[in-house]
Design a protein around this motif. Structure first.
Motif, PDB file in Angstrom:
ATOM      1  N   THR A   1       0.873  -1.145  -0.036  1.00 28.76           N
ATOM      2  CA  THR A   1      -0.506  -0.051  -0.572  1.00 28.76           C
ATOM      3  C   THR A   1       0.961   1.134   0.549  1.00 28.76           C
ATOM      4  O   THR A   1       1.006   1.974  -0.843  1.00 28.76           O
ATOM      5  CB  THR A   1      -0.997  -0.165   0.602  1.00 28.76           C
ATOM      6  OG1 THR A   1      -1.373  -1.250   1.201  1.00 28.76           O
ATOM      7  CG2 THR A   1      -1.389   1.162   1.136  1.00 28.76           C
ATOM      8  N   ILE A   2       2.162   1.124   0.746  1.00 31.21           N
ATOM      9  CA  ILE A   2       2.567   1.904   0.529  1.00 31.21           C
ATOM     10  C   ILE A   2       3.387   2.682  -0.377  1.00 31.21           C
ATOM     11  O   ILE A   2       3.915   3.996  -0.752  1.00 31.21           O
ATOM     12  CB  ILE A   2       3.784   2.399   2.000  1.00 31.21           C
ATOM     13  CG1 ILE A   2       3.131   2.280   3.283  1.00 31.21           C
ATOM     14  CG2 ILE A   2       4.781   3.334   1.025  1.00 31.21           C
ATOM     15  CD1 ILE A   2       4.092   1.859   4.354  1.00 31.21           C
ATOM     16  N   HIS A   3       3.931   1.803  -1.381  1.00 26.19           N
ATOM     17  CA  HIS A   3       4.359   1.670  -3.018  1.00 26.19           C
ATOM     18  C   HIS A   3       3.383   1.981  -3.761  1.00 26.19           C
ATOM     19  O   HIS A   3       3.580   2.941  -4.135  1.00 26.19           O
ATOM     20  CB  HIS A   3       5.290   0.499  -2.597  1.00 26.19           C
ATOM     21  CG  HIS A   3       6.418   1.135  -1.983  1.00 26.19           C
ATOM     22  ND1 HIS A   3       7.854   0.828  -2.556  1.00 26.19           N
ATOM     23  CD2 HIS A   3       6.933  -0.443  -0.960  1.00 26.19           C
ATOM     24  CE1 HIS A   3       8.931   0.485  -1.790  1.00 26.19           C
ATOM     25  NE2 HIS A   3       7.895  -0.043  -0.706  1.00 26.19           N
ATOM     26  N   GLY A   4       2.378   1.518  -3.789  1.00 26.84           N
ATOM     27  CA  GLY A   4       1.138   2.093  -4.660  1.00 26.84           C
ATOM     28  C   GLY A   4       1.557   1.323  -5.845  1.00 26.84           C
ATOM     29  O   GLY A   4       2.072   0.097  -6.071  1.00 26.84           O
ATOM     30  N   ASP A   5       1.314   2.331  -6.840  1.00 27.97           N
ATOM     31  CA  ASP A   5       1.400   1.899  -8.046  1.00 27.97           C
ATOM     32  C   ASP A   5       3.154   2.057  -8.316  1.00 27.97           C
ATOM     33  O   ASP A   5       3.578   1.535  -9.609  1.00 27.97           O
ATOM     34  CB  ASP A   5       1.061   3.062  -9.202  1.00 27.97           C
ATOM     35  CG  ASP A   5      -0.322   3.150  -9.534  1.00 27.97           C
ATOM     36  OD1 ASP A   5      -1.088   1.936  -8.518  1.00 27.97           O
ATOM     37  OD2 ASP A   5      -1.037   3.973  -9.402  1.00 27.97           O
ATOM     38  N   ARG A   6       3.496   2.576  -7.366  1.00 25.73           N
ATOM     39  CA  ARG A   6       5.273   2.021  -7.885  1.00 25.73           C
ATOM     40  C   ARG A   6       5.593   0.590  -7.822  1.00 25.73           C
ATOM     41  O   ARG A   6       7.013   0.528  -7.816  1.00 25.73           O
ATOM     42  CB  ARG A   6       5.837   3.483  -6.762  1.00 25.73           C
ATOM     43  CG  ARG A   6       5.536   4.673  -7.669  1.00 25.73           C
ATOM     44  CD  ARG A   6       6.372   5.899  -6.586  1.00 25.73           C
ATOM     45  NE  ARG A   6       6.035   5.995  -5.722  1.00 25.73           N
ATOM     46  CZ  ARG A   6       6.655   5.429  -4.456  1.00 25.73           C
ATOM     47  NH1 ARG A   6       7.637   5.000  -4.688  1.00 25.73           N
ATOM     48  NH2 ARG A   6       6.353   5.179  -3.108  1.00 25.73           N
ATOM     49  N   PHE A   7       4.637   0.185  -6.730  1.00 24.27           N
ATOM     50  CA  PHE A   7       5.483  -1.148  -6.590  1.00 24.27           C
ATOM     51  C   PHE A   7       5.931  -2.223  -7.096  1.00 24.27           C
ATOM     52  O   PHE A   7       5.778  -2.644  -8.826  1.00 24.27           O
ATOM     53  CB  PHE A   7       4.507  -2.127  -5.989  1.00 24.27           C
ATOM     54  CG  PHE A   7       4.756  -2.825  -4.674  1.00 24.27           C
ATOM     55  CD1 PHE A   7       5.545  -3.839  -3.347  1.00 24.27           C
ATOM     56  CD2 PHE A   7       3.959  -4.421  -5.453  1.00 24.27           C
ATOM     57  CE1 PHE A   7       5.957  -4.719  -3.014  1.00 24.27           C
ATOM     58  CE2 PHE A   7       4.417  -5.635  -4.748  1.00 24.27           C
ATOM     59  CZ  PHE A   7       5.531  -5.779  -3.494  1.00 24.27           C
ATOM     60  N   ARG A   8       6.741  -2.872  -7.710  1.00 19.07           N
ATOM     61  CA  ARG A   8       8.455  -3.054  -8.576  1.00 19.07           C
ATOM     62  C   ARG A   8       8.216  -4.656  -7.801  1.00 19.07           C
ATOM     63  O   ARG A   8       8.647  -5.629  -8.842  1.00 19.07           O
ATOM     64  CB  ARG A   8       8.869  -3.152  -8.721  1.00 19.07           C
ATOM     65  CG  ARG A   8       9.277  -1.892  -9.047  1.00 19.07           C
ATOM     66  CD  ARG A   8      10.831  -1.345  -9.512  1.00 19.07           C
ATOM     67  NE  ARG A   8      11.632  -1.235  -7.411  1.00 19.07           N
ATOM     68  CZ  ARG A   8      13.267  -1.165  -7.913  1.00 19.07           C
ATOM     69  NH1 ARG A   8      13.602  -0.694  -8.650  1.00 19.07           N
ATOM     70  NH2 ARG A   8      13.450  -1.112  -6.193  1.00 19.07           N
ATOM     71  N   GLY A   9       7.949  -5.779  -7.046  1.00 22.09           N
ATOM     72  CA  GLY A   9       7.534  -6.754  -6.688  1.00 22.09           C
ATOM     73  C   GLY A   9       8.561  -6.625  -5.710  1.00 22.09           C
ATOM     74  O   GLY A   9       8.512  -6.533  -4.470  1.00 22.09           O
ATOM     75  N   ASP A  10       9.312  -8.439  -5.922  1.00 16.80           N
ATOM     76  CA  ASP A  10      10.508  -8.356  -4.726  1.00 16.80           C
ATOM     77  C   ASP A  10      11.662  -7.303  -4.298  1.00 16.80           C
ATOM     78  O   ASP A  10      11.942  -7.659  -3.402  1.00 16.80           O
ATOM     79  CB  ASP A  10      11.503  -9.786  -5.957  1.00 16.80           C
ATOM     80  CG  ASP A  10      10.395 -11.170  -6.112  1.00 16.80           C
ATOM     81  OD1 ASP A  10       9.135 -10.919  -5.638  1.00 16.80           O
ATOM     82  OD2 ASP A  10      10.990 -11.922  -6.729  1.00 16.80           O
ATOM     83  N   LEU A  11      11.706  -6.743  -5.046  1.00 16.87           N
ATOM     84  CA  LEU A  11      12.823  -6.208  -4.569  1.00 16.87           C
ATOM     85  C   LEU A  11      11.943  -4.465  -4.036  1.00 16.87           C
ATOM     86  O   LEU A  11      13.023  -4.303  -3.101  1.00 16.87           O
ATOM     87  CB  LEU A  11      13.456  -5.076  -6.454  1.00 16.87           C
ATOM     88  CG  LEU A  11      14.165  -5.996  -7.045  1.00 16.87           C
ATOM     89  CD1 LEU A  11      14.961  -5.007  -8.227  1.00 16.87           C
ATOM     90  CD2 LEU A  11      15.619  -6.513  -5.837  1.00 16.87           C
ATOM     91  N   ASP A  12      10.755  -4.343  -4.008  1.00 15.52           N
ATOM     92  CA  ASP A  12      10.604  -3.587  -3.151  1.00 15.52           C
ATOM     93  C   ASP A  12       9.719  -3.714  -1.448  1.00 15.52           C
ATOM     94  O   ASP A  12       8.759  -3.669  -0.730  1.00 15.52           O
ATOM     95  CB  ASP A  12       9.483  -2.695  -3.357  1.00 15.52           C
ATOM     96  CG  ASP A  12       9.728  -1.482  -4.597  1.00 15.52           C
ATOM     97  OD1 ASP A  12      11.608  -1.061  -4.375  1.00 15.52           O
ATOM     98  OD2 ASP A  12       9.188  -1.893  -5.666  1.00 15.52           O
ATOM     99  N   ALA A  13       9.883  -5.595  -1.699  1.00 17.27           N
ATOM    100  CA  ALA A  13       9.089  -6.326  -0.254  1.00 17.27           C
ATOM    101  C   ALA A  13      10.346  -5.931   0.866  1.00 17.27           C
ATOM    102  O   ALA A  13      11.464  -5.518   0.841  1.00 17.27           O
ATOM    103  CB  ALA A  13       9.248  -7.378  -0.817  1.00 17.27           C
ATOM    104  N   PRO A  14       9.671  -6.125   2.160  1.00 21.39           N
ATOM    105  CA  PRO A  14      10.104  -5.906   3.012  1.00 21.39           C
ATOM    106  C   PRO A  14      11.411  -6.958   3.375  1.00 21.39           C
ATOM    107  O   PRO A  14      10.952  -7.862   3.061  1.00 21.39           O
ATOM    108  CB  PRO A  14       9.792  -5.242   4.320  1.00 21.39           C
ATOM    109  CG  PRO A  14       8.373  -6.164   4.013  1.00 21.39           C
ATOM    110  CD  PRO A  14       8.305  -5.791   2.410  1.00 21.39           C
ATOM    111  N   ASP A  15      12.167  -6.634   4.005  1.00 22.98           N
ATOM    112  CA  ASP A  15      13.482  -7.534   4.290  1.00 22.98           C
ATOM    113  C   ASP A  15      12.961  -8.078   5.739  1.00 22.98           C
ATOM    114  O   ASP A  15      13.344  -7.510   7.032  1.00 22.98           O
ATOM    115  CB  ASP A  15      14.956  -6.913   4.601  1.00 22.98           C
ATOM    116  CG  ASP A  15      15.650  -6.292   3.166  1.00 22.98           C
ATOM    117  OD1 ASP A  15      15.310  -7.289   2.465  1.00 22.98           O
ATOM    118  OD2 ASP A  15      15.514  -5.561   2.594  1.00 22.98           O
ATOM    119  N   VAL A  16      12.845  -9.129   5.670  1.00 21.06           N
ATOM    120  CA  VAL A  16      12.747  -9.458   7.462  1.00 21.06           C
ATOM    121  C   VAL A  16      12.413 -10.900   7.789  1.00 21.06           C
ATOM    122  O   VAL A  16      13.036 -11.992   7.213  1.00 21.06           O
ATOM    123  CB  VAL A  16      10.897 -10.059   7.392  1.00 21.06           C
ATOM    124  CG1 VAL A  16      10.195 -10.481   8.470  1.00 21.06           C
ATOM    125  CG2 VAL A  16      10.557  -8.819   6.727  1.00 21.06           C
TER     126      VAL A  16
END
Length: 240
Positions: free
Chosen positions: A35-50
Motif C-alpha cells: 500500500t505504501i508503494h502503490g503503483d510504484r511497487f515492483r514486486g520482490d525488490l520492494d518487499a521488506p527484508d524480514v
C-alpha cells in the motif's frame, strides 16, 4: 531490473505464541508495504527484508504468571539473536509485549515496536474515547502482567465480564489448537462480541484476527494490523 538505491530498514518478527500469529503479522506487513508503494511497487525488490524467529516455548505466555521465568529466558534469547540482524522488531503476541521495559533495558541494537504503543497512537489519532479490550486473561485483567494497563490513561476501557472473559480465554486456546475458521469458534466469538457495549473493540490477541467473522455494527480493530502498518512505515524510512 535495477536494485532499489534506497537503504531500507530490516524488520524482525518473534513468534511462537502461536506460530500462525507470526505468519499473520508478516502477511499484513507485506500488504501494508504494498500500500505504501502503490503503483510504484515492483514486486520482490520492494518487499521488506524480514527475519523470523519462532519459539514454541513462548506459548507458555497464556499463563504468564506461572511461567514468567521460562518465558522471559526464551524471549530474551530470541530478542538477542534477532536484534543483530534487523533494525526494528516486534513480537507477534499481545501478552508477550508485557516485557517491553525489560527488552528496552537490554539496549539491543534493534528498536522494539510494541503493540500498546501502536494502539495508543491509533486511539489518539482517531480521537476514540471508549474501547472494549479483548485478549487472553493476562491482558484483559489489566493487572501487573498486562501490556495494556496504561491504556486507561488515554481511553475508557470496557472489559469483558468475568464469565465472558473466561470464555474468551478458552476460545483463544481453541484457535491455537483448531484454527480460527471453525463454525463453533466463529459462533462463540460472535456471542462474545454481542455481549459488549462499546462500538470499538480492540482485538488484543493475535489469535482473534484469525477468526473470519463480520463484526456487524461494531468496529473490530486488528491490533496486529496496526503494528504491521507501523513496521511497514519504519521499513521504508517513514515516521510510524
Amino acid at each position: 531490473m535495477q536494485a532499489n538505491p534506497v537503504s531500507r530498514k530490516k524488520i524482525g518478527i518473534i513468534t511462537g505464541s502461536g506460530p500462525e500469529a507470526g505468519i499473520d503479522l508478516w502477511s499484513k506487513l507485506l500488504a501494508a508495504n504494498r500500500t505504501i508503494h502503490g503503483d510504484r511497487f515492483r514486486g520482490d525488490l520492494d518487499a521488506p527484508d524480514v527475519t523470523i524467529v519462532s519459539e514454541s516455548t513462548l506459548g507458555l505466555s497464556m499463563e504468564l504468571a506461572e511461567n514468567d521465568r521460562a518465558v522471559w529466558q526464551c524471549l530474551r534469547q530470541a530478542a538477542e539473536a534477532i536484534a543483530h540482524r534487523v533494525d526494528y522488531y516486534a513480537i507477534a503476541c499481545n501478552t508477550l509485549n508485557y516485557y517491553q521495559p525489560q527488552l528496552e533495558a537490554l539496549q539491543l541494537p534493534a528498536t522494539f515496536v510494541s503493540f500498546a504503543d501502536a494502539v495508543s497512537g491509533f486511539v489518539k489519532e482517531n480521537r476514540i474515547e471508549r474501547v472494549a479490550l479483548l485478549g487472553a486473561r493476562p491482558v484483559t485483567d489489566l493487572g501487573p502482567w498486562s501490556h495494556y494497563r496504561t491504556l486507561a490513561e488515554h481511553v475508557t476501557i470496557e472489559l469483558p465480564k468475568p464469565a465472558l472473559a473466561e470464555q474468551l480465554h478458552r476460545l483463544i486456546y481453541d484457535v491455537k489448537t483448531h484454527g480460527g475458521n471453525v463454525e463453533d469458534i466463529r459462533r462463540r466469538f460472535r456471542d462474545i462480541l454481542n455481549g459488549l457495549e462499546s462500538h470499538t473493540v480492540l482485538l488484543a490477541c493475535t489469535e482473534l484476527p484469525l477468526i473470519p467473522l463480520d463484526a456487524g455494527h461494531k468496529q473490530a480493530v486488528d491490533v496486529t494490523e496496526l503494528v504491521a502498518r507501523r513496521l511497514a512505515r519504519l521499513a521504508n524510512g517513514l515516521q510510524p
